[in-house]
Design a protein around this motif. Sequence first.
Motif, PDB file in Angstrom:
ATOM      1  N   SER A 125      90.139  99.019  15.510  1.00  8.53           N
ATOM      2  CA  SER A 125      91.168  99.458  14.575  1.00  8.53           C
ATOM      3  C   SER A 125      90.832 100.664  13.588  1.00  8.53           C
ATOM      4  N   LEU A 126      89.418 100.606  13.262  1.00 12.82           N
ATOM      5  CA  LEU A 126      88.843 101.750  12.353  1.00 12.82           C
ATOM      6  C   LEU A 126      89.337 103.022  13.231  1.00 12.82           C
ATOM      7  N   ALA A 127      88.665 103.181  14.658  1.00 13.84           N
ATOM      8  CA  ALA A 127      88.709 104.137  15.405  1.00 13.84           C
ATOM      9  C   ALA A 127      90.090 104.829  15.393  1.00 13.84           C
ATOM     10  N   CYS A 128      91.250 103.785  15.576  1.00 13.40           N
ATOM     11  CA  CYS A 128      92.545 104.009  15.729  1.00 13.40           C
ATOM     12  C   CYS A 128      92.886 104.714  14.497  1.00 13.40           C
ATOM     13  N   PHE A 129      92.936 104.267  13.242  1.00 14.72           N
ATOM     14  CA  PHE A 129      93.516 104.958  12.176  1.00 14.72           C
ATOM     15  C   PHE A 129      92.627 106.028  11.687  1.00 14.72           C
ATOM     16  N   GLU A 130      91.412 106.146  11.696  1.00 18.97           N
ATOM     17  CA  GLU A 130      90.732 107.074  11.218  1.00 18.97           C
ATOM     18  C   GLU A 130      90.881 108.278  12.142  1.00 18.97           C
ATOM     19  N   SER A 131      91.243 108.224  13.478  1.00 24.66           N
ATOM     20  CA  SER A 131      91.295 109.444  14.333  1.00 24.66           C
ATOM     21  C   SER A 131      93.063 109.735  14.417  1.00 24.66           C
ATOM     22  N   PHE A 191      94.837 105.646  24.799  1.00 23.57           N
ATOM     23  CA  PHE A 191      93.167 105.491  24.926  1.00 23.57           C
ATOM     24  C   PHE A 191      92.957 105.331  26.528  1.00 23.57           C
ATOM     25  N   LYS A 192      93.685 104.284  26.990  1.00 21.19           N
ATOM     26  CA  LYS A 192      93.437 104.223  28.358  1.00 21.19           C
ATOM     27  C   LYS A 192      93.962 105.104  29.106  1.00 21.19           C
ATOM     28  N   LYS A 193      95.059 105.667  28.775  1.00 23.85           N
ATOM     29  CA  LYS A 193      95.516 107.025  29.700  1.00 23.85           C
ATOM     30  C   LYS A 193      94.602 108.152  29.927  1.00 23.85           C
ATOM     31  N   HIS A 194      93.769 108.462  28.600  1.00 24.45           N
ATOM     32  CA  HIS A 194      93.027 109.302  28.775  1.00 24.45           C
ATOM     33  C   HIS A 194      91.756 109.086  29.096  1.00 24.45           C
ATOM     34  N   VAL A 195      91.162 108.013  28.730  1.00 20.50           N
ATOM     35  CA  VAL A 195      89.742 107.630  29.268  1.00 20.50           C
ATOM     36  C   VAL A 195      89.607 106.747  30.461  1.00 20.50           C
ATOM     37  N   GLY A 196      90.540 106.239  30.777  1.00 19.82           N
ATOM     38  CA  GLY A 196      90.634 105.370  32.027  1.00 19.82           C
ATOM     39  C   GLY A 196      90.026 103.906  31.533  1.00 19.82           C
ATOM     40  N   CYS A 197      89.932 103.509  30.601  1.00 18.87           N
ATOM     41  CA  CYS A 197      89.769 102.235  30.231  1.00 18.87           C
ATOM     42  C   CYS A 197      89.979 101.586  28.765  1.00 18.87           C
ATOM     43  N   ALA A 198      90.335 100.649  28.538  1.00 18.25           N
ATOM     44  CA  ALA A 198      90.648 100.284  27.130  1.00 18.25           C
ATOM     45  C   ALA A 198      89.716 100.431  26.421  1.00 18.25           C
ATOM     46  N   PRO A 199      89.872 100.433  25.156  1.00 18.74           N
ATOM     47  CA  PRO A 199      88.625 100.542  23.814  1.00 18.74           C
ATOM     48  C   PRO A 199      87.729  99.614  23.905  1.00 18.74           C
ATOM     49  N   SER A 200      88.099  98.287  24.143  1.00 13.95           N
ATOM     50  CA  SER A 200      86.963  97.226  24.153  1.00 13.95           C
ATOM     51  C   SER A 200      86.143  97.542  25.391  1.00 13.95           C
ATOM     52  N   GLU A 201      86.484  97.956  26.482  1.00 13.28           N
ATOM     53  CA  GLU A 201      85.822  97.990  27.606  1.00 13.28           C
ATOM     54  C   GLU A 201      84.796  99.453  27.392  1.00 13.28           C
ATOM     55  N   TYR A 202      85.464 100.379  26.798  1.00 16.20           N
ATOM     56  CA  TYR A 202      84.634 101.621  26.203  1.00 16.20           C
ATOM     57  C   TYR A 202      83.303 101.075  25.571  1.00 16.20           C
ATOM     58  N   ILE A 203      83.711 100.194  24.385  1.00 13.18           N
ATOM     59  CA  ILE A 203      82.562  99.626  23.499  1.00 13.18           C
ATOM     60  C   ILE A 203      81.443  99.079  24.409  1.00 13.18           C
ATOM     61  N   TRP A 204      82.061  98.508  25.403  1.00 16.80           N
ATOM     62  CA  TRP A 204      80.894  97.402  26.260  1.00 16.80           C
ATOM     63  C   TRP A 204      80.313  98.391  27.169  1.00 16.80           C
ATOM     64  N   ARG A 245      92.439 113.753  19.316  1.00 16.33           N
ATOM     65  CA  ARG A 245      92.237 112.299  18.720  1.00 16.33           C
ATOM     66  C   ARG A 245      91.286 111.126  19.375  1.00 16.33           C
ATOM     67  N   ILE A 246      91.641 111.066  20.623  1.00 17.65           N
ATOM     68  CA  ILE A 246      90.798 110.136  21.651  1.00 17.65           C
ATOM     69  C   ILE A 246      89.494 110.418  21.495  1.00 17.65           C
ATOM     70  N   ASN A 247      89.397 111.959  21.769  1.00 18.81           N
ATOM     71  CA  ASN A 247      87.807 112.303  21.669  1.00 18.81           C
ATOM     72  C   ASN A 247      86.995 111.829  20.464  1.00 18.81           C
ATOM     73  N   TYR A 248      87.624 112.013  19.226  1.00 22.66           N
ATOM     74  CA  TYR A 248      87.013 111.714  17.925  1.00 22.66           C
ATOM     75  C   TYR A 248      86.776 110.168  18.023  1.00 22.66           C
ATOM     76  N   ALA A 249      87.900 109.374  18.381  1.00 19.86           N
ATOM     77  CA  ALA A 249      87.956 107.913  18.405  1.00 19.86           C
ATOM     78  C   ALA A 249      86.754 107.524  19.422  1.00 19.86           C
ATOM     79  N   CYS A 250      86.562 108.109  20.404  1.00 17.34           N
ATOM     80  CA  CYS A 250      85.306 107.783  21.299  1.00 17.34           C
ATOM     81  C   CYS A 250      83.896 107.807  20.537  1.00 17.34           C
ATOM     82  N   ARG A 251      84.011 108.870  19.437  1.00 19.45           N
ATOM     83  CA  ARG A 251      82.758 109.131  18.765  1.00 19.45           C
ATOM     84  C   ARG A 251      82.507 108.091  17.708  1.00 19.45           C
ATOM     85  N   LEU A 252      83.740 107.327  17.435  1.00 20.29           N
ATOM     86  CA  LEU A 252      83.603 106.284  16.446  1.00 20.29           C
ATOM     87  C   LEU A 252      83.165 104.987  17.092  1.00 20.29           C
ATOM     88  N   LEU A 253      83.941 105.064  18.329  1.00 16.40           N
ATOM     89  CA  LEU A 253      83.569 103.821  19.014  1.00 16.40           C
ATOM     90  C   LEU A 253      82.189 103.364  19.350  1.00 16.40           C
TER      91      LEU A 253
END
Length: 279
Positions: free
Chosen positions: A246-252, A264-277, A228-236
């Motif tokens: 929020s879209l990445a959260c619920f669509e994944s 997300f932070k556990k698997h990727v190492g940063c918050a979703p907002s940081e990942y987008i940046w 799910r997190i891999n898919y969320a990363c694709r959406l982000l």
Amino acid sequence: MKLHFLHKSTVSQIQHSTTEGNEFLKLWHYHPELELVYIVQGQGTLYVGDFIGHFERDNIFLLGSNLPHMFDSDANDDIVSKSIVIHFNPAYLEKLGTNHQFDFLNYITGLCRRGIMIDKLKSKYFLPLFEELAEMHDIERNLQALRILFRLSQNKSFSKLGSTNWTENFIVHDNRLDKVLEYIMMHFKEVIDLDTVADMVGMNKSSFCRYFKQKTNKTFVDYINNVRINYACRLLKDKGKKNSISLACFESGFNSLSYFNRTFKKHVGCAPSEYIWQH
């Protein structure tokens, strides 16, 4: 999304083809041959092992032997999907690799076990090498394909796709595991019930959880969350979408934004907002 076994290189040790149409072969499958893909045109979602990401024009992917994958093109009648694909018999590469002049093949074969994607800024320099293949005769084409692998072995700008745990523990022809992984890939956007999956392979919950951890080196929940997190990363990474977190959260497949952020932070190492940046 049934997992299919395909055997690609039946004619020669190195086989070249060009695919073109509204979409690529939408089939979750694996085969013993290494697969090298240049996306000439089109875009969509790429599934490689437990990786889910995006593919688009000028992407190059090298996928290892028996690594399950699928290119799922975005539905668009106005866009033609086109790719140049080369399949390599792994036994042939291994034999060539015994000669020190071709020892780069041993490196490239090991490198692509999880699947790799070449950095897009580098991949465009490979396009002429791929395009020349169509004008060549068999022997010359084989040498050109090996030349491409050599160039790829010199390139250090790439990212690995499937996780190490997944690829090391995936067992070809383990029908029970295949069935479970197929189910997860097909239903990860929905609620996945442990009882349902355990019953599907004729086990109780405790036995199934031990079996799954032994085969994948991950708990059932961690495995699903990773997909799910891999898919969320694709959406982000899709900057054209509004309210993307929020879209990445619920669509994944997550049903809680706070749980999604923690996971997300556990698997990727940063918050979703940081990942987008960062992307």
